[in-house]
Motif scaffolding. Structure first.
Motif, PDB file in Angstrom:
ATOM      1  N   ILE A 114      21.025   2.067   8.990  1.00 58.51           N
ATOM      2  CA  ILE A 114      20.534   2.853   7.790  1.00 58.51           C
ATOM      3  C   ILE A 114      19.735   3.907   8.705  1.00 58.51           C
ATOM      4  O   ILE A 114      18.966   3.626   9.387  1.00 58.51           O
ATOM      5  CB  ILE A 114      19.764   2.337   6.901  1.00 58.51           C
ATOM      6  N   GLY A 115      20.114   5.193   8.325  1.00 55.62           N
ATOM      7  CA  GLY A 115      19.476   6.376   9.006  1.00 55.62           C
ATOM      8  C   GLY A 115      18.162   6.981   8.386  1.00 55.62           C
ATOM      9  O   GLY A 115      18.181   6.553   7.179  1.00 55.62           O
ATOM     10  N   TYR A 116      17.497   7.640   9.088  1.00 57.68           N
ATOM     11  CA  TYR A 116      16.491   8.205   8.594  1.00 57.68           C
ATOM     12  C   TYR A 116      16.529   9.168   7.469  1.00 57.68           C
ATOM     13  O   TYR A 116      15.869   8.994   6.183  1.00 57.68           O
ATOM     14  CB  TYR A 116      15.830   9.376   9.671  1.00 57.68           C
ATOM     15  N   THR A 117      17.809   9.823   7.300  1.00 60.19           N
ATOM     16  CA  THR A 117      17.991  10.683   6.264  1.00 60.19           C
ATOM     17  C   THR A 117      18.271   9.801   5.081  1.00 60.19           C
ATOM     18  O   THR A 117      17.859  10.186   3.919  1.00 60.19           O
ATOM     19  CB  THR A 117      19.412  11.303   6.535  1.00 60.19           C
ATOM     20  N   THR A 118      18.919   8.879   5.317  1.00 56.29           N
ATOM     21  CA  THR A 118      19.134   8.044   3.888  1.00 56.29           C
ATOM     22  C   THR A 118      17.738   7.434   3.285  1.00 56.29           C
ATOM     23  O   THR A 118      17.452   7.388   2.085  1.00 56.29           O
ATOM     24  CB  THR A 118      19.843   6.840   4.228  1.00 56.29           C
ATOM     25  N   VAL A 119      16.849   7.143   4.169  1.00 60.64           N
ATOM     26  CA  VAL A 119      15.580   6.710   3.766  1.00 60.64           C
ATOM     27  C   VAL A 119      14.609   7.847   2.980  1.00 60.64           C
ATOM     28  O   VAL A 119      14.317   7.479   2.021  1.00 60.64           O
ATOM     29  CB  VAL A 119      14.638   6.316   4.727  1.00 60.64           C
ATOM     30  N   GLY A 149       0.628  -1.148  -0.076  1.00 57.87           N
ATOM     31  CA  GLY A 149      -0.107  -0.026   0.150  1.00 57.87           C
ATOM     32  C   GLY A 149       0.744   1.136  -0.118  1.00 57.87           C
ATOM     33  O   GLY A 149       1.925   1.261  -0.614  1.00 57.87           O
ATOM     34  N   HIS A 150       0.359   2.223   0.645  1.00 59.65           N
ATOM     35  CA  HIS A 150       1.105   3.624   1.007  1.00 59.65           C
ATOM     36  C   HIS A 150       1.745   3.781   2.368  1.00 59.65           C
ATOM     37  O   HIS A 150       0.892   3.542   3.210  1.00 59.65           O
ATOM     38  CB  HIS A 150      -0.073   4.870   0.744  1.00 59.65           C
ATOM     39  N   ILE A 151       2.959   3.970   2.217  1.00 61.40           N
ATOM     40  CA  ILE A 151       3.733   4.008   3.599  1.00 61.40           C
ATOM     41  C   ILE A 151       4.179   5.348   3.644  1.00 61.40           C
ATOM     42  O   ILE A 151       4.640   6.143   2.873  1.00 61.40           O
ATOM     43  CB  ILE A 151       4.820   2.964   3.496  1.00 61.40           C
ATOM     44  N   THR A 152       4.390   5.695   5.064  1.00 59.21           N
ATOM     45  CA  THR A 152       4.934   6.984   5.137  1.00 59.21           C
ATOM     46  C   THR A 152       6.384   6.699   5.376  1.00 59.21           C
ATOM     47  O   THR A 152       6.938   5.708   5.561  1.00 59.21           O
ATOM     48  CB  THR A 152       4.555   7.426   6.778  1.00 59.21           C
ATOM     49  N   GLY A 153       7.082   8.046   5.471  1.00 61.48           N
ATOM     50  CA  GLY A 153       8.774   7.935   5.490  1.00 61.48           C
ATOM     51  C   GLY A 153       9.054   7.116   6.957  1.00 61.48           C
ATOM     52  O   GLY A 153       9.945   6.308   7.103  1.00 61.48           O
ATOM     53  N   GLU A 154       8.176   7.496   8.065  1.00 61.32           N
ATOM     54  CA  GLU A 154       8.658   7.056   9.453  1.00 61.32           C
ATOM     55  C   GLU A 154       8.415   5.349   9.091  1.00 61.32           C
ATOM     56  O   GLU A 154       9.100   4.760   9.757  1.00 61.32           O
ATOM     57  CB  GLU A 154       7.410   7.733  10.368  1.00 61.32           C
ATOM     58  N   GLU A 155       7.136   4.865   8.656  1.00 61.18           N
ATOM     59  CA  GLU A 155       6.789   3.508   8.731  1.00 61.18           C
ATOM     60  C   GLU A 155       8.006   2.731   7.886  1.00 61.18           C
ATOM     61  O   GLU A 155       8.303   1.828   8.294  1.00 61.18           O
ATOM     62  CB  GLU A 155       5.495   3.248   8.135  1.00 61.18           C
ATOM     63  N   LEU A 156       8.407   3.349   6.804  1.00 61.21           N
ATOM     64  CA  LEU A 156       9.209   2.642   5.954  1.00 61.21           C
ATOM     65  C   LEU A 156      10.716   2.593   6.542  1.00 61.21           C
ATOM     66  O   LEU A 156      11.260   1.495   6.826  1.00 61.21           O
ATOM     67  CB  LEU A 156       9.581   3.612   4.721  1.00 61.21           C
ATOM     68  N   TYR A 157      10.959   3.616   7.312  1.00 54.99           N
ATOM     69  CA  TYR A 157      12.154   3.861   8.212  1.00 54.99           C
ATOM     70  C   TYR A 157      12.140   2.685   9.263  1.00 54.99           C
ATOM     71  O   TYR A 157      13.283   2.055   9.508  1.00 54.99           O
ATOM     72  CB  TYR A 157      12.415   5.265   8.946  1.00 54.99           C
ATOM     73  N   GLN A 158      11.136   2.348   9.859  1.00 50.65           N
ATOM     74  CA  GLN A 158      10.930   1.427  10.704  1.00 50.65           C
ATOM     75  C   GLN A 158      11.263   0.085  10.135  1.00 50.65           C
ATOM     76  O   GLN A 158      11.907  -1.031  10.770  1.00 50.65           O
ATOM     77  CB  GLN A 158       9.512   1.311  11.419  1.00 50.65           C
ATOM     78  N   ARG A 159      10.693  -0.382   9.090  1.00 49.88           N
ATOM     79  CA  ARG A 159      10.753  -1.565   8.398  1.00 49.88           C
ATOM     80  C   ARG A 159      12.433  -1.678   8.068  1.00 49.88           C
ATOM     81  O   ARG A 159      12.767  -2.675   7.987  1.00 49.88           O
ATOM     82  CB  ARG A 159       9.876  -1.647   7.229  1.00 49.88           C
ATOM     83  N   VAL A 160      12.758  -0.465   7.555  1.00 56.74           N
ATOM     84  CA  VAL A 160      14.196  -0.837   7.183  1.00 56.74           C
ATOM     85  C   VAL A 160      15.131  -1.148   8.153  1.00 56.74           C
ATOM     86  O   VAL A 160      16.015  -1.855   8.241  1.00 56.74           O
ATOM     87  CB  VAL A 160      14.630   0.571   6.362  1.00 56.74           C
TER      88      VAL A 160
END
Lengths: 148, 148
Positions: free
Chosen positions: A55-60, A37-48
């Motif tokens: 891997i940092g927030y910035t890189t995501v 679906g549609h994912i937020t930066g935050e959610e994606l960062y968590q999964r990563v």
DNA sequence: ATAGGTGCAAAGGATTTGCATGGAA
DNA sequence: TTCCATGCAAATCCTTTGCACCTAT
């Protein structure tokens, strides 16, 4: 390698633009593609983070911007002001449930052609649009308040 | 007093809700109503400042929220993420020029009814929607980049 | 007198940027 | 070796909040 096609697309985009192919970019693309679906930066960062704790927030964020430029992802902004990413695919719009947050895609030729009329009437050159319907989805209509 | 009707509406809203009628609220409403189009909090604050250098940013924001609650104004969010306010009036959507920032309102029954169909198809209960067309207005179509 | 209102400064949340270090090419 | 990428922390942007003082009612 999973998502071989997309990884190749990324690789060739990077080459064409004299950018570098890094583990981070490959990992973020792969995890992003696993999500339907549609994912937020935050959610994606968590999964990563679950798989790559270094891997940092910035890189995501930077990578998602890159994937958008490369035509592999696209950014969406709904009413809550949080940027969401989705896999780039043919034009469509969204229904958004204000209780559970569910996002449903739709497309409608009638609306598209009505838009064209409006744009012509105002002598506008249309570049993109945004059409979102907010309400309660079938599952949430009985509830007082919604979880997810 | 200018905008007598609206000032009265505000006064009665304030009374009904046990809120206080202040010079600031009256002034902000008056200045807001003088503006025809869509204004950002920042712009409104600047205009208010010209006449009332003692009114703070905070009060402008809080008052606009109040005016929205009172049904005199409404908030709009376009793609740049900045909140804009407009005078509350019947339902409509917007064309936004990406060069000069011009905002044109439109309404379209065809689109409204197409929306209803989509909503029914997905068993959704529609509460509100947002439909924005982004592009270049007639005046900006020749230009490389736009000012204003 | 007593709530609610105001204005400043400081906080807030999402995203971006500066900078020294790290790693592809 | 060179330049881009990374990651942390700090900065940014718009907007909201905390708090002491002010003012309608």
């Amino acid at each position: 390698m999973a998502h071989e096609l997309e990884q190749k697309a990324l690789a060739s985009y990077l080459e064409d633009h004299n950018l570098k192919h890094t583990k981070q970019r490959e990992a973020i693309l792969s995890i992003f593609l696993d999500i339907k679906g549609h994912i937020t930066g935050e959610e994606l960062y968590q999964r990563v983070r679950e798989q790559h704790s270094n891997i940092g927030y910035t890189t995501v964020y930077r990578t998602m911007k890159l994937l958008c430029d490369a035509g592999l992802a696209s950014e969406r902004h709904f009413d809550d002001g949080i940027t969401r990413y989705e896999i780039e695919h043919e034009h469509h719009d969204h229904l958004v449930c204000l209780r559970c947050g569910k996002i449903i895609e739709f497309e409608c030729q009638k609306i598209e052609s009505a838009q064209d009329e409006i744009v012509k009437r105002h002598d506008f050159q249309l570049l993109r649009h945004r059409h979102e319907l907010y309400g309660h989805c079938s599952e949430c209509q009985g509830k007082e308040r919604g979880g997810s």
